[in-house]
Scaffold this motif. Sequence first.
Motif, PDB file in Angstrom:
ATOM      1  N   VAL A 181      43.253  36.086  46.149  1.00  0.00           N
ATOM      2  CA  VAL A 181      41.901  36.420  45.711  1.00  0.00           C
ATOM      3  C   VAL A 181      41.789  36.313  44.187  1.00  0.00           C
ATOM      4  N   GLU A 182      42.878  36.587  43.493  1.00  0.00           N
ATOM      5  CA  GLU A 182      42.890  36.478  42.027  1.00  0.00           C
ATOM      6  C   GLU A 182      43.065  35.034  41.579  1.00  0.00           C
ATOM      7  N   ASP A 184      41.874  32.557  43.290  1.00  0.00           N
ATOM      8  CA  ASP A 184      40.534  32.001  43.524  1.00  0.00           C
ATOM      9  C   ASP A 184      39.613  32.309  42.347  1.00  0.00           C
ATOM     10  N   LEU A 223      40.962  42.586  44.196  1.00  0.00           N
ATOM     11  CA  LEU A 223      40.807  41.870  42.938  1.00  0.00           C
ATOM     12  C   LEU A 223      40.978  42.778  41.725  1.00  0.00           C
TER      13      LEU A 223
END
Length: 256
Positions: A181-182, A184, A223
């Motif tokens: 997620v980070e 991304d 995140l």
Amino acid sequence: MSLKDPNVSRRGAPRRIAIVIANPAISTTTGWPVGFWWSELTHPYLAFDEAGYEVEVFSPDGGRCEADAMSDPNDASGYSKTDLVSQGFIHTPELMKLVQDTPRVASIDTARFDAIVVAGGQAPMFSFEGATDLHAKFVEFYLAGKVAAALCHGTAILRYARLPSGEALVKGRTVTGFANVEEDFADNAVWSYGLLPRDRHVMPWRVEDELKALGANFIQAGLWRSFAVRDGNLVTGQQNFSGAETARLVIDTLGR
């Protein structure tokens, strides 16, 4: 060897931590100079110092190390401008000497230290594959029953750390690290600013995907949330906001 073994605790002597930072490298995906991340050195350093520990800083190749620009609180981007811990470190000459002439990882005497902590930044993703001395030293700490810790992209070490059997050290272990997620978020940021075409990524591979492929139980807190996890004597931290949390787990494991 147990963490309660007298060779590890050295009753009456201060705990000693070997922090490893990456040497400068060039990103093969962006062409940018990359290095270690300031807060992943300075925040653990502060936590260990406040616990009364002794800290020494090493790098795989030794010599002068450089930080990723955006991790510098004085960088024009302003990304890390609120990082007063790093600001204090940078403006303390005797502390800056620790990154200006680092000893090589191969010189670490495992018997002298209670833990190894591998900091991140962008450079580990491009340089740790060839850092065979670091692979061996990380496993040496782990097999000695001492704390082996890694943080953010420093968890890249777990892609390469192998037990004597050839099995991945991380197999069957619960760990964290820089999450998809980070990644991304980082990709979308550089794409939105036109710094990279959308068919190219900031990182050449992803920590979460690779560690899962090696059989790790990879977990994360979402995140940019501070998060660290301990599995036995293996400690991992999620990203650059998790330095203090990672250090706290190391301290909780070793005691004061």
